[in-house]
Design a protein around this motif. Structure first.
Motif, PDB file in Angstrom:
ATOM      1  N   MET A  31       8.463  -5.421   6.461  1.00  0.00           N
ATOM      2  CA  MET A  31       9.620  -5.287   5.642  1.00  0.00           C
ATOM      3  C   MET A  31       9.795  -3.781   4.985  1.00  0.00           C
ATOM      4  O   MET A  31       8.932  -3.207   5.183  1.00  0.00           O
ATOM      5  N   PHE A  32      10.986  -3.735   4.420  1.00  0.00           N
ATOM      6  CA  PHE A  32      11.287  -2.316   3.729  1.00  0.00           C
ATOM      7  C   PHE A  32      10.458  -2.045   2.731  1.00  0.00           C
ATOM      8  O   PHE A  32      10.242  -0.783   2.502  1.00  0.00           O
ATOM      9  N   ALA A  33      10.104  -3.155   2.008  1.00  0.00           N
ATOM     10  CA  ALA A  33       9.163  -2.758   0.718  1.00  0.00           C
ATOM     11  C   ALA A  33       7.833  -2.358   1.270  1.00  0.00           C
ATOM     12  O   ALA A  33       7.196  -1.454   0.462  1.00  0.00           O
ATOM     13  N   ASP A  34       7.306  -2.704   2.374  1.00  0.00           N
ATOM     14  CA  ASP A  34       6.082  -2.252   2.942  1.00  0.00           C
ATOM     15  C   ASP A  34       6.170  -0.613   3.231  1.00  0.00           C
ATOM     16  O   ASP A  34       5.432   0.159   2.917  1.00  0.00           O
ATOM     17  N   TYR A  35       7.368  -0.335   3.688  1.00  0.00           N
ATOM     18  CA  TYR A  35       7.397   1.051   3.914  1.00  0.00           C
ATOM     19  C   TYR A  35       7.569   2.059   2.816  1.00  0.00           C
ATOM     20  O   TYR A  35       7.188   3.082   2.805  1.00  0.00           O
ATOM     21  N   VAL A  36       8.187   1.626   1.875  1.00  0.00           N
ATOM     22  CA  VAL A  36       8.616   2.260   0.448  1.00  0.00           C
ATOM     23  C   VAL A  36       6.965   2.411  -0.256  1.00  0.00           C
ATOM     24  O   VAL A  36       6.938   3.357  -0.467  1.00  0.00           O
ATOM     25  N   LEU A  37       6.215   1.362  -0.296  1.00  0.00           N
ATOM     26  CA  LEU A  37       4.981   1.438  -0.934  1.00  0.00           C
ATOM     27  C   LEU A  37       4.226   2.233  -0.121  1.00  0.00           C
ATOM     28  O   LEU A  37       3.561   3.128  -0.429  1.00  0.00           O
ATOM     29  N   PHE A  38       4.167   2.216   1.355  1.00  0.00           N
ATOM     30  CA  PHE A  38       3.422   2.976   2.184  1.00  0.00           C
ATOM     31  C   PHE A  38       3.622   4.430   2.026  1.00  0.00           C
ATOM     32  O   PHE A  38       2.613   5.158   2.054  1.00  0.00           O
ATOM     33  N   GLY A  39       5.103   4.806   1.834  1.00  0.00           N
ATOM     34  CA  GLY A  39       5.684   6.137   1.701  1.00  0.00           C
ATOM     35  C   GLY A  39       4.757   6.852   0.599  1.00  0.00           C
ATOM     36  O   GLY A  39       4.204   7.978   0.579  1.00  0.00           O
ATOM     37  N   ILE A  40       4.866   6.015  -0.803  1.00  0.00           N
ATOM     38  CA  ILE A  40       4.323   6.703  -1.912  1.00  0.00           C
ATOM     39  C   ILE A  40       2.513   6.618  -1.574  1.00  0.00           C
ATOM     40  O   ILE A  40       2.205   7.789  -2.011  1.00  0.00           O
ATOM     41  N   LEU A  41       1.825   5.706  -1.133  1.00  0.00           N
ATOM     42  CA  LEU A  41       0.534   5.856  -1.051  1.00  0.00           C
ATOM     43  C   LEU A  41       0.211   6.708   0.091  1.00  0.00           C
ATOM     44  O   LEU A  41      -0.599   7.638  -0.195  1.00  0.00           O
ATOM     45  N   LYS A  42       0.987   7.197   1.061  1.00  0.00           N
ATOM     46  CA  LYS A  42       0.664   8.069   2.081  1.00  0.00           C
ATOM     47  C   LYS A  42       0.852   9.404   1.334  1.00  0.00           C
ATOM     48  O   LYS A  42      -0.117  10.530   1.576  1.00  0.00           O
TER      49      LYS A  42
END
Length: 55
Positions: free
Chosen positions: A1-12
Motif C-alpha cells: 500500500m501507499f503508506a508502506d512506500y512512504v514509511l519505507f522512503g523515510i527509513l531508506k
C-alpha cells in the motif's frame, strides 16, 4: 500500500545517510524493510550507503 512506500522512503533515507544500521534485520520491521528493498529488481537494496563508502 501507499503508506508502506512512504514509511519505507523515510527509513531508506535514514539507512543511506546513517553511519550505523538503524534497523535490526532480525526484527519484524527489518524483515518488512528487506522485503521492500527486494521489490522492483532490488534497486533499493543496491543503493550505496554511508557505511559502504566508509569501509
Amino acid at each position: 500500500m501507499f503508506a508502506d512506500y512512504v514509511l519505507f522512503g523515510i527509513l531508506k533515507w535514514l539507512d543511506i545517510v546513517s553511519a550505523y544500521k538503524p534497523i535490526d534485520d532480525a526484527s519484524s520491521v527489518g524483515q518488512w524493510f528487506d522485503r521492500l528493498e527486494g521489490l522492483y529488481g532490488e534497486h533499493a537494496a543496491r543503493v550505496p550507503t554511508v557505511r559502504t563508502r566508509i569501509s
